[in-house]
Design an enzyme around this catalytic site. Structure first.
Site, short mmCIF file in Angstrom:
data_model
loop_
_atom_site.label_atom_id
_atom_site.label_comp_id
_atom_site.label_asym_id
_atom_site.label_seq_id
_atom_site.Cartn_x
_atom_site.Cartn_y
_atom_site.Cartn_z
N LYS A 1 -1.94 -1.52 -3.81
CA LYS A 1 -2.83 -0.32 -3.55
C LYS A 1 -2.01 0.89 -3.66
O LYS A 1 -1.17 1.08 -3.09
CB LYS A 1 -3.63 -0.31 -2.41
CG LYS A 1 -4.90 0.80 -2.23
CD LYS A 1 -5.43 0.78 -0.97
CE LYS A 1 -6.33 1.91 -0.88
NZ LYS A 1 -7.19 2.01 0.43
N LYS B 1 0.97 -1.20 -0.09
CA LYS B 1 0.13 -0.06 0.05
C LYS B 1 0.94 1.23 0.15
O LYS B 1 1.65 1.22 1.04
CB LYS B 1 -0.85 -0.07 1.19
CG LYS B 1 -1.96 1.15 1.30
CD LYS B 1 -2.63 1.01 2.31
CE LYS B 1 -3.80 2.15 2.63
NZ LYS B 1 -4.48 2.02 3.68
#
Length: 327
Positions: free
Chosen positions: A252, A199
């Site tokens: 992400k 992320k």
């Protein structure tokens, strides 16, 4: 070459829509899509998100309806983000059995049973009054190990509420291991962990922070989310999460990190998820509203690109719409 013309003509396989579909190397299935949803405590009607056209903060009733519609469309899963009425420094609502996320998870399970994979986002940023992903110390930094205890407790509360899977997104070191241990000891060894392993500290989260009401009140998240310049670090994070017991791993954002998705997919033997984040969604919607891009084609092109890069599960705010189109 014959009479000055090419013998090999790849265009022969592009002549009609049916022919292109027959030889397509990449395809999307509704079951691969996961719908992110926001549930806000204490509202009487759904609240539109100004930066995310068509997305709302749900009431309990509207969320049940959205879940039923997702099932009808063939969507594979739903991931729940809660916005509590009261926030504090430790994110107490995150693991409250009566907290809004747990209530929403239970509502969805009652509505659709096992026809939809109900995933619980596991972080503290939506629940803390400071907006950070964990316990903040006096100097304003996030205490990694104190935060792990909060994540472990939250995971158990989410499993008790009926979550099919938990998805830790805080990027704390050791979070997967702490959560796995807590779930196993609480009697939930079958609940899988979909780890947000890579992320990034991205500029594309802005609209989400409006929707989840979780923007940091000070500083940023660069000390725990990954530097956009790095890919080897992402592979290291993925390896650590798998060693700690992750059943799926996630990258992400998606579109700005297609190369990372590909590298991760080539490395692992578990499903790879990718999150088409709020900023990526909002850019397409804004450009389409101005007539600058064909909205439907842009949606399908972006999702196909994420799938082609190697993602086997895609989180997207267009999940229900696209699933209907694919059926």
């Amino acid at each position: 070459m014959t009479a000055g013309f090419p013998d090999v003509r790849p265009r022969r396989l592009r002549g009609t829509r049916a022919l292109r579909a027959m030889v397509a190397e990449t395809s999307l299935r509704p079951a691969e899509l996961v719908l992110p949803v926001f549930i806000k405590e204490g509202i009487a009607e759904p609240v539109p998100i100004s930066s995310m056209p068509g997305v709302v903060q749900h009431t309990r009733e509207s969320l049940r309806k959205a879940a039923a519609e997702a099932v009808e469309a063939g969507v594979g899963g739903i991931i729940v983000f809660g916005v509590p009425a009261v926030k504090d420094g430790r994110g107490s609502a995150a693991d409250d059995p009566a907290g809004i996320s747990q209530v929403a998870i239970s509502d969805i399970r009652t509505e659709v049973g096992d026809d939809l994979v109900v995933m619980a986002d596991l972080c503290l940023c939506e629940y803390t009054d400071h907006g950070h992903c964990g316990i903040v110390t006096g100097d304003g930094s996030v205490d990694n190990d104190a935060t792990l205890a909060r994540y472990a407790s939250t995971a158990v509360a989410q499993a008790q509420a009926g979550a099919h899977a938990v998805a830790p997104s805080g990027m704390m070191d050791g979070q997967v291991g702490a959560i796995r241990k807590a779930l196993d000891e609480a009697g939930y060894p079958a609940v899988p962990i979909c780890a947000y392993s890579a992320k990034y500290a991205s500029a594309f989260y802005g609209p989400f922070r409006e929707a989840a009401e979780g923007a940091p009140k000070f500083g940023d998240r660069a000390t725990h989310q990954q530097d956009p310049a790095n890919v080897l670090e992402a592979l290291k994070e993925v390896g650590l999460d798998l060693a700690e017991g992750a059943d799926m791993v996630m990258v992400k954002p998606a579109l700005s990190y297609l190369d990372v998705i590909r590298r991760v997919a080539d490395m692992v033997q578990v499903p790879v998820a990718a999150y088409q984040v709020s900023g990526e969604f909002a850019m397409v919607e804004a450009a389409a509203a101005n007539g600058w891009v064909d909205r439907d084609k842009a949606i399908m092109e972006t999702l196909t690109a994420i799938r082609r890069a190697g993602a086997s599960v895609i989180l997207t705010y267009w999940a229900t719409e696209v699933a209907r189109r694919l059926r």
